[in-house]
Design a protein around this motif. Structure first.
Motif, PDB file in Angstrom:
ATOM      1  N   GLY A   1       0.785  -1.233   0.000  1.00  0.00           N
ATOM      2  CA  GLY A   1       0.000   0.000   0.000  1.00  0.00           C
ATOM      3  C   GLY A   1       0.811   1.273   0.000  1.00  0.00           C
ATOM      4  N   ALA A   2       2.120   1.166   0.006  1.00  0.00           N
ATOM      5  CA  ALA A   2       2.971   2.347   0.156  1.00  0.00           C
ATOM      6  C   ALA A   2       3.092   3.188  -1.106  1.00  0.00           C
ATOM      7  CB  ALA A   2       4.365   1.932   0.616  1.00  0.00           C
ATOM      8  N   HIS A   3       2.800   2.624  -2.241  1.00  0.00           N
ATOM      9  CA  HIS A   3       2.975   3.355  -3.503  1.00  0.00           C
ATOM     10  C   HIS A   3       1.748   3.144  -4.380  1.00  0.00           C
ATOM     11  CE1 HIS A   3       5.252   5.401  -6.592  1.00  0.00           C
ATOM     12  NE2 HIS A   3       4.953   4.437  -7.446  1.00  0.00           N
ATOM     13  N   ARG A   4       0.873   4.115  -4.419  1.00  0.00           N
ATOM     14  CA  ARG A   4      -0.329   4.085  -5.256  1.00  0.00           C
ATOM     15  C   ARG A   4      -1.300   2.966  -4.937  1.00  0.00           C
ATOM     16  NH1 ARG A   4       1.941   4.074 -10.984  1.00  0.00           N
ATOM     17  NH2 ARG A   4       4.004   4.212 -10.137  1.00  0.00           N
ATOM     18  N   GLY A   5      -1.357   2.529  -3.688  1.00  0.00           N
ATOM     19  CA  GLY A   5      -2.316   1.493  -3.300  1.00  0.00           C
ATOM     20  C   GLY A   5      -1.860   0.100  -3.669  1.00  0.00           C
ATOM     21  N   VAL A   6      -2.668  -0.876  -3.334  1.00  0.00           N
ATOM     22  CA  VAL A   6      -2.330  -2.281  -3.552  1.00  0.00           C
ATOM     23  C   VAL A   6      -2.721  -2.696  -4.970  1.00  0.00           C
ATOM     24  CG1 VAL A   6      -2.678  -4.648  -2.762  1.00  0.00           C
ATOM     25  CG2 VAL A   6      -2.677  -2.773  -1.106  1.00  0.00           C
ATOM     26  N   ALA A   7      -1.722  -3.043  -5.764  1.00  0.00           N
ATOM     27  CA  ALA A   7      -1.955  -3.507  -7.130  1.00  0.00           C
ATOM     28  C   ALA A   7      -2.449  -4.959  -7.090  1.00  0.00           C
ATOM     29  CB  ALA A   7      -0.662  -3.415  -7.935  1.00  0.00           C
ATOM     30  N   PRO A   8      -3.196  -5.393  -8.099  1.00  0.00           N
ATOM     31  CA  PRO A   8      -3.671  -6.783  -8.137  1.00  0.00           C
ATOM     32  C   PRO A   8      -2.533  -7.805  -8.009  1.00  0.00           C
ATOM     33  CG  PRO A   8      -4.815  -5.484  -9.792  1.00  0.00           C
ATOM     34  CD  PRO A   8      -3.729  -4.605  -9.217  1.00  0.00           C
ATOM     35  N   ALA A   9      -1.399  -7.541  -8.637  1.00  0.00           N
ATOM     36  CA  ALA A   9      -0.267  -8.480  -8.540  1.00  0.00           C
ATOM     37  C   ALA A   9       0.242  -8.561  -7.106  1.00  0.00           C
ATOM     38  CB  ALA A   9       0.862  -8.051  -9.479  1.00  0.00           C
ATOM     39  N   GLU A  10       0.242  -7.428  -6.400  1.00  0.00           N
ATOM     40  CA  GLU A  10       0.674  -7.415  -5.004  1.00  0.00           C
ATOM     41  C   GLU A  10      -0.313  -8.178  -4.126  1.00  0.00           C
ATOM     42  OE1 GLU A  10       3.051  -3.176  -4.723  1.00  0.00           O
ATOM     43  OE2 GLU A  10       0.862  -3.155  -4.791  1.00  0.00           O
ATOM     44  N   ALA A  11      -1.599  -7.993  -4.371  1.00  0.00           N
ATOM     45  CA  ALA A  11      -2.621  -8.706  -3.605  1.00  0.00           C
ATOM     46  C   ALA A  11      -2.477 -10.220  -3.796  1.00  0.00           C
ATOM     47  CB  ALA A  11      -4.019  -8.242  -4.016  1.00  0.00           C
ATOM     48  N   ALA A  12      -2.162 -10.644  -5.011  1.00  0.00           N
ATOM     49  CA  ALA A  12      -1.981 -12.077  -5.289  1.00  0.00           C
ATOM     50  C   ALA A  12      -0.772 -12.628  -4.529  1.00  0.00           C
ATOM     51  CB  ALA A  12      -1.824 -12.301  -6.792  1.00  0.00           C
ATOM     52  N   VAL A  13       0.305 -11.847  -4.481  1.00  0.00           N
ATOM     53  CA  VAL A  13       1.501 -12.274  -3.746  1.00  0.00           C
ATOM     54  C   VAL A  13       1.194 -12.372  -2.256  1.00  0.00           C
ATOM     55  CG1 VAL A  13       3.830 -11.577  -3.043  1.00  0.00           C
ATOM     56  CG2 VAL A  13       3.177 -11.467  -5.442  1.00  0.00           C
ATOM     57  N   ILE A  14       0.462 -11.420  -1.731  1.00  0.00           N
ATOM     58  CA  ILE A  14       0.113 -11.444  -0.303  1.00  0.00           C
ATOM     59  C   ILE A  14      -0.713 -12.693   0.015  1.00  0.00           C
ATOM     60  CG2 ILE A  14      -1.258 -10.302   1.500  1.00  0.00           C
ATOM     61  CD1 ILE A  14      -0.278  -7.613   0.247  1.00  0.00           C
ATOM     62  N   GLU A  15      -1.590 -13.100  -0.877  1.00  0.00           N
ATOM     63  CA  GLU A  15      -2.372 -14.324  -0.648  1.00  0.00           C
ATOM     64  C   GLU A  15      -1.477 -15.561  -0.630  1.00  0.00           C
ATOM     65  OE1 GLU A  15      -5.467 -14.772   0.519  1.00  0.00           O
ATOM     66  OE2 GLU A  15      -5.241 -12.619   0.726  1.00  0.00           O
ATOM     67  N   ARG A  16      -0.452 -15.588  -1.489  1.00  0.00           N
ATOM     68  CA  ARG A  16       0.483 -16.720  -1.470  1.00  0.00           C
ATOM     69  C   ARG A  16       1.302 -16.715  -0.186  1.00  0.00           C
ATOM     70  NH1 ARG A  16       0.638 -15.261  -6.925  1.00  0.00           N
ATOM     71  NH2 ARG A  16       2.734 -14.366  -6.910  1.00  0.00           N
ATOM     72  N   ILE A  17       1.652 -15.539   0.293  1.00  0.00           N
ATOM     73  CA  ILE A  17       2.371 -15.418   1.571  1.00  0.00           C
ATOM     74  C   ILE A  17       1.485 -15.921   2.705  1.00  0.00           C
ATOM     75  CG2 ILE A  17       3.258 -13.735   3.251  1.00  0.00           C
ATOM     76  CD1 ILE A  17       4.165 -12.068   0.743  1.00  0.00           C
ATOM     77  N   ARG A  18       0.237 -15.488   2.716  1.00  0.00           N
ATOM     78  CA  ARG A  18      -0.720 -15.936   3.741  1.00  0.00           C
ATOM     79  C   ARG A  18      -0.853 -17.457   3.717  1.00  0.00           C
ATOM     80  NH1 ARG A  18      -4.086 -12.535   5.743  1.00  0.00           N
ATOM     81  NH2 ARG A  18      -4.241 -11.302   3.833  1.00  0.00           N
ATOM     82  N   GLY A  19      -0.932 -18.032   2.532  1.00  0.00           N
ATOM     83  CA  GLY A  19      -1.034 -19.484   2.404  1.00  0.00           C
ATOM     84  C   GLY A  19       0.179 -20.190   2.983  1.00  0.00           C
ATOM     85  N   ALA A  20       1.361 -19.650   2.733  1.00  0.00           N
ATOM     86  CA  ALA A  20       2.588 -20.256   3.268  1.00  0.00           C
ATOM     87  C   ALA A  20       2.616 -20.184   4.806  1.00  0.00           C
ATOM     88  CB  ALA A  20       3.812 -19.576   2.684  1.00  0.00           C
ATOM     89  N   LEU A  21       2.111 -19.092   5.350  1.00  0.00           N
ATOM     90  CA  LEU A  21       2.085 -18.910   6.810  1.00  0.00           C
ATOM     91  C   LEU A  21       1.019 -19.774   7.478  1.00  0.00           C
ATOM     92  CD1 LEU A  21       2.480 -15.052   6.961  1.00  0.00           C
ATOM     93  CD2 LEU A  21       4.155 -16.727   7.799  1.00  0.00           C
ATOM     94  N   ASP A  22      -0.005 -20.153   6.735  1.00  0.00           N
ATOM     95  CA  ASP A  22      -1.132 -20.891   7.313  1.00  0.00           C
ATOM     96  C   ASP A  22      -1.055 -22.393   7.097  1.00  0.00           C
ATOM     97  OD1 ASP A  22      -2.239 -18.576   8.274  1.00  0.00           O
ATOM     98  OD2 ASP A  22      -3.607 -18.302   6.580  1.00  0.00           O
ATOM     99  N   GLN A  23       0.066 -22.882   6.587  1.00  0.00           N
ATOM    100  CA  GLN A  23       0.183 -24.321   6.358  1.00  0.00           C
ATOM    101  C   GLN A  23       0.076 -25.054   7.692  1.00  0.00           C
ATOM    102  OE1 GLN A  23       3.697 -25.262   4.135  1.00  0.00           O
ATOM    103  NE2 GLN A  23       3.092 -24.003   2.423  1.00  0.00           N
TER     104      GLN A  23
END
Length: 137
Positions: free
Chosen positions: A113-135
């Motif tokens: 969110g630091a530069h022009r809001g959350v881009a769709p590609a960034e949101a997708a990466v965050i979901e993959r990060i969340r998935g890795a943390l929730d294994q």
């Protein structure tokens, strides 16, 4: 009462690789020099807000060595490191698992969110990060 065990240098580096790598993944999802600077700076404040074992691991020792490959090469290192970090904390300091997840996700979201809001590609990466943390364990 659960006793906290000391983390080895290798285990601390795993926690750091996952956390710093997550921010790096988000920053690379929507590249740009100014964006990278703003995103890294925004994420750094989250580490300062951490505590205990998580803060000690993220603020001491060497910086992780992340691949400079395309995004998939970085993910191949970072996402497994996040899963290992959670398993390490479950075993050695269970009360810090939630803090590590919070720190990593908050840093990734602040970076996005630091530069022009959350881009769709960034949101997708965050979901993959969340998935890795929730294994599961």
């Amino acid at each position: 009462m659960i006793m906290e065990q000391r983390l080895t240098a290798e285990e601390r580096l795993t926690l750091k690789t996952g956390a710093f790598g997550a921010v790096f993944l988000v920053a690379n999802a929507d590249p740009g020099v100014i964006a990278l600077f703003r995103e890294s700076f925004a994420a750094s404040g989250v580490v300062a807000d951490s505590s205990g074992v998580v803060k000690a691991a993220l603020t001491s020792g060497p910086l992780p060595k992340l691949p400079r490959d395309p995004e998939r090469g970085i993910e191949a290192v970072v996402l497994p490191a996040l899963g290992r970090a959670v398993r390490i904390l479950r075993e050695k300091s269970p009360r810090d698992v939630a803090d590590y997840r919070r720190v990593v996700l908050s840093a990734a979201q602040r970076a996005a969110g630091a530069h022009r809001g959350v881009a769709p590609a960034e949101a997708a990466v965050i979901e993959r990060i969340r998935g890795a943390l929730d294994q599961p364990a």
